[in-house]
Design an enzyme around this catalytic site. Sequence first.
Site, short mmCIF file in Angstrom:
data_model
loop_
_atom_site.label_atom_id
_atom_site.label_comp_id
_atom_site.label_asym_id
_atom_site.label_seq_id
_atom_site.Cartn_x
_atom_site.Cartn_y
_atom_site.Cartn_z
N HIS A 1 0.83 -1.21 0.00
CA HIS A 1 0.00 0.00 0.00
C HIS A 1 0.87 1.26 0.00
O HIS A 1 0.70 2.14 -0.85
CB HIS A 1 -0.92 0.00 1.23
CG HIS A 1 -1.73 1.25 1.38
ND1 HIS A 1 -3.04 1.34 0.98
CD2 HIS A 1 -1.41 2.48 1.90
CE1 HIS A 1 -3.49 2.56 1.23
NE2 HIS A 1 -2.52 3.27 1.79
N GLU A 2 1.78 1.35 0.94
CA GLU A 2 2.61 2.55 1.04
C GLU A 2 3.50 2.70 -0.19
O GLU A 2 3.79 3.83 -0.62
CB GLU A 2 3.44 2.53 2.32
CG GLU A 2 2.63 2.58 3.60
CD GLU A 2 1.70 3.79 3.67
OE1 GLU A 2 2.02 4.84 3.07
OE2 GLU A 2 0.64 3.69 4.32
N HIS B 1 1.83 4.69 -2.84
CA HIS B 1 2.05 6.13 -2.71
C HIS B 1 3.42 6.51 -3.28
O HIS B 1 3.57 7.54 -3.96
CB HIS B 1 2.00 6.55 -1.24
CG HIS B 1 0.64 6.55 -0.63
ND1 HIS B 1 -0.42 7.25 -1.16
CD2 HIS B 1 0.17 5.94 0.50
CE1 HIS B 1 -1.48 7.09 -0.38
NE2 HIS B 1 -1.16 6.29 0.61
N HIS C 1 3.41 6.72 -6.95
CA HIS C 1 2.76 7.96 -7.38
C HIS C 1 3.79 9.10 -7.36
O HIS C 1 3.87 9.91 -8.30
CB HIS C 1 1.59 8.26 -6.44
CG HIS C 1 0.54 9.15 -7.03
ND1 HIS C 1 -0.62 9.47 -6.37
CD2 HIS C 1 0.46 9.80 -8.22
CE1 HIS C 1 -1.36 10.26 -7.12
NE2 HIS C 1 -0.72 10.48 -8.24
#
Length: 675
Positions: free
Chosen positions: A463-464, A467, A470
């Site tokens: 999940h992290e 980020h 991105h």
Amino acid sequence: MATPFDVPSTLPYSLPPFRDVRLEHYRPAFEAGMAEQRAEAEAIAASAEAPTFENTLVALERTGQSLARVSHVFFTLSSADSTPEQHDLEAEVSPLLAAHRDAITLDSRLYDRIAAVRSTLDERTDLSDEDRRLVERTYTEMTLAGAGLDDAGKERLTAINQELSTLTTTFERNLLEDTNDLAVHVTDEAELEGLDDGAKSAAAGAAADRELDGWLITLPLYTGHPWLASLADRGLRERIMRASLSRGRRGNEHDNRDVLLRIVRLRAERAELLGFPNHAAVVTADETAKTPEAVDGLLSSLVPAAAANADDERAVRSRVVGFDVEAWDWAYATELLRGEQFAADSSALRPYFEADRVLRDGVFHAAGELYGLTFTERDDLHGYNDEVRVFEVRDEDGAEVGLYLLDLYTRDGKRGGAWMNPVVEQSALLGTLPVVVNNLNVAKPAAGSPTLLIQDEVETLFHEFGHALHGLIARTTYPRFSGTNVERDFVEFPSQVNEMWVSWPSVLANYAKHHETGEPLPPELVLGLSDSAGFNEGFGTTEYLAAALLDQAWHRLSSAEAAAVTSVEDFERDALASAGIAVEAVPPRYSSTYFAHTFSGGYDAGYYGYIWSEVLDADTVEWFRSNGGLSREAGRRFATRLLGVGGAKDPLEAYRDFRGRDAEVGPLLRRRGLE
């Protein structure tokens, strides 16, 4: 005083020279950086030239570079590797920074110049879409910040913002201190029955770090604890849960109740000063949701089915353990049930999730297959702590992409939870490439022992890293739009999408190997993982909705209503009951006094964004499954049309460009068992 922040770093990718930074450098660097940016902004505001896009908007984007250098480093460390002295300095600096931001944002001369540029946009045929978005976003943000207020209104607004900056810093410090203080000390090894050797080693190491005998169970940010699923001793499980629930509300020097009540009242007052009925209305006005009513429409529609599912799940779990399941029993009973139904309990999976293999052969492997990225560890480059690892990222043609930093382990100076933040923001205007860091809070085992992750920690790492992708992949002209600088209720979307690769067959087979033998995850465990999709979703959805609705309840109060609230506990109880989400044995994922997302972490009135983004996420997962899955072609489309635009495009327009239509809610409902 000369400081390492006075000039750009000469290290690769402008990585800050962390080893040269000392505590005494920060204050003069902040003061110099603020003075420099004020002078730059003053030159723009006082210019006798007619306002243009170039001499106003672009010029503003160039300001504050030295302040950005010190800010990124300081706040990276204040959350990940802080000291009491740095916390003291943060308390001093935060209101100064708030006043500094307001002095620029509320400057009527700048606001008027931007408004003038905005009024001539139709005449400028040479501006790009990103240029036009820069004008509109800057104007909107300044308007919502109060640039249109009269002098008296601005004076009061500035005072509110300064006090809020101090209060949110105090909230976070109180939470860190109380969380550290409430770590559960165990002296009888028999109480640890159910924990594997890796978890015991981590607990022993935590105790040794504080010069204690036995074992120390430190608390994560959220209400529960990953070890509750394994601990057979019901008494110890209850001690852990009660310690977690009591954070920030024990009447000691770290009590957060008065702090959060003051935060709520000031936010409500500020909203009314800006012409809004409440703080949630201010926040959503600048998000994709647009109104609190739209948020309530989604959240409330999910409550009945989620609460009913949670009640049914509790009944099943109570039958499994032979007594009425309480909050501290839920995870343990769930693991027993999972073992019965899927043969995939946490203890069976953990030996196959060695941290470095998960990172290299799972997280990095998936990014390589999708986006053509390669990751090379740079032992010659250093982070802010010896535990921080630095990786150089390049694309499939060998071109430089940026740096990725990973800070995996928990420590007393690190706040709870997991997050990503930029250390250097990408910008074509400034000629910078991205440097991003992921922080997790994995318990560190004793020297010589492997770091074995539980399934939740594997999912968190993916999940992290979403980020981080991105931040690494986005290519924008202006720093305002770099990486994850998007609307807050959209920011979780790319990270949630990246979670899908955790159990993708080819990815799972590549990283899920026994840490001692190298044997792949057995077929029955693989099958158990895939078959368990949707398992325990009643609990997961309910604890999340309870926190999201609690966040909304606090921030939908008018100024008068906020002033009338005197008991945090009473307000919580009434708000959850009113929302229909007060489910026995399922406390909110975050209760108010340790709800860092909303009272110190920038997600105020925005915690709904996780499930708001999940509508897009679930719809995107279906697209990937129908369009090649883990393929370079699918990854290229997602990277080019969505990740790559950062905040330079309206996020819902970017989504339509990627997907070919608006997102549909059906995939989310099916995923969470809410149809």
